[in-house]
Design an enzyme around this catalytic site. Structure first.
Site, PDB file in Angstrom:
ATOM      1  N   GLN A   3      -4.627  -1.616  -7.377  1.00 35.61           N
ATOM      2  CA  GLN A   3      -5.427  -0.784  -6.483  1.00 35.61           C
ATOM      3  C   GLN A   3      -6.156   0.278  -7.300  1.00 35.61           C
ATOM      4  OE1 GLN A   3      -4.188   2.535  -3.417  1.00 35.61           O
ATOM      5  NE2 GLN A   3      -4.107   0.565  -2.352  1.00 35.61           N
ATOM      6  N   SER A  42      -7.760   5.223  -0.840  1.00 36.70           N
ATOM      7  CA  SER A  42      -7.881   3.927  -1.508  1.00 36.70           C
ATOM      8  C   SER A  42      -9.334   3.471  -1.514  1.00 36.70           C
ATOM      9  CB  SER A  42      -7.026   2.876  -0.800  1.00 36.70           C
ATOM     10  OG  SER A  42      -5.683   3.289  -0.730  1.00 36.70           O
ATOM     11  N   ASP A  68       0.819  -1.211   0.000  1.00 40.38           N
ATOM     12  CA  ASP A  68       0.000   0.000   0.000  1.00 40.38           C
ATOM     13  C   ASP A  68       0.856   1.265   0.000  1.00 40.38           C
ATOM     14  OD1 ASP A  68      -2.552   1.179  -0.069  1.00 40.38           O
ATOM     15  OD2 ASP A  68      -2.546   1.520   2.088  1.00 40.38           O
TER      16      ASP A  68
END
Length: 294
Positions: free
Chosen positions: A286, A236, A207
């Site tokens: 993502q 996100s 991340d």
């Protein structure tokens, strides 16, 4: 009482989940001075809870996290595991992360005992190697440093290759809207030999640096994270990973970041992760919601 997350950079403690019931786990408290709970910790601890709920030798091969609400830093998170399927070779879990009555995210994790059969990998990208790459903190110095949100973020060492490696084919069809960015990451402290912990550590690291990659087609330079925070608002939306083979997160891993598309403020970021043997170990995708602040 939940074991507090450490001030030092020991990911084995940061990712620790304590079992409270058959399908209930509580995660170590984070110590990062972020406006909200770091998404990588939620993903990593969700993976740990799911992996601890399946038989030994059954390891995660994929996960999909949908982020629903921002978590509060410095407070414990409960992970409730739902057993969706237990087959002969594949087990599936859904993990919901809660702070009090607030559902932060849901993660579907698929685990398997299959450890042989079809195997192939794309070639490793041309790269300078971690020794020639620049530490992120050094790279950020011309931009005024990384800022206070990074002060305690020392569990992962990050090095960046600012320019494409010598010999790279600049005329080849690019995998993204801007040239791919090679980023090297590893856990600072040794993590032992638990393969689940190593996959959770990679999930934690996965991340990082994605938002930075997402805005490189719009003039952003990786390493200028202070400017990034002043210029863009980002969150996100969902996060997907596939684990192709065993990987050690306390050894250098090459993350090849690229962003292929963005529209209506939603950006897609991909990362292929390569281990020390040169084979692709993981894939990360993502989608993020990103808007300019000015």
């Amino acid at each position: 009482m939940t074991t507090a997350g450490p001030a030092q950079a020991d990911l084995s403690q940061v990712l620790h989940v304590e079992q409270r019931d058959d399908d209930l786990w509580v995660g170590a408290v984070d110590v990062l001075a972020l406006p909200q709970l770091f998404g990588g910790q939620l993903v990593g601890q969700s993976l740990m809870a799911a992996g601890r709920s399946v038989p030994e030798g059954c390891l995660p091969h994929s996960l999909h996290t949908t982020f629903l609400r921002g978590g509060r830093s410095g407070e414990p998170v409960s992970f409730r595991v739902e057993r969706l399927r237990d087959g002969r070779s594949v087990s599936t879990r859904e993990v919901s992360a809660w702070q009090d009555d607030r559902l932060l995210c849901r993660t579907v994790v698929s685990c398997t005992t299959i450890d042989s059969g079809l195997s192939h990998s794309r070639p490793t990208p041309r790269a300078l190697g971690p020794e020639a790459a620049v530490d992120l903190r050094v790279l950020a110095e011309p931009d005024g440093g990384l800022g206070r949100f990074w002060d305690d973020f020392r569990a992962i060492e990050i090095r960046v290759e600012p320019e494409p490696a010598p010999g790279a084919d600049r005329d080849a069809v690019a995998p993204g809207a801007a040239p791919p960015q090679n980023i090297w990451m590893r856990a600072v402290d040794p993590l032992g030999d638990d393969p689940l912990l190593h996959r959770a550590a990679v999930a934690y690291a996965s991340d990082l640096m994605l938002m930075s990659t997402a805005v490189t087609p719009h003039g952003h330079t990786t390493g200028a994270e202070t400017t990034l925070g002043r210029t863009w608002w980002a969150v996100s939306l969902d996060h997907t990973m596939w684990f192709h083979r065993d990987v050690r997160a306390d050894e250098w891993l090459l993350f090849e970041h690229a962003t292929s598309a963005a529209h209506d403020s939603r950006a897609l970021i991909d990362a292929a992760v390569f281990g020390a043997d040169g084979a692709q170990a993981c894939r990360i995708t993502q989608e993020a919601l990103i808007r300019p602040l000015t």
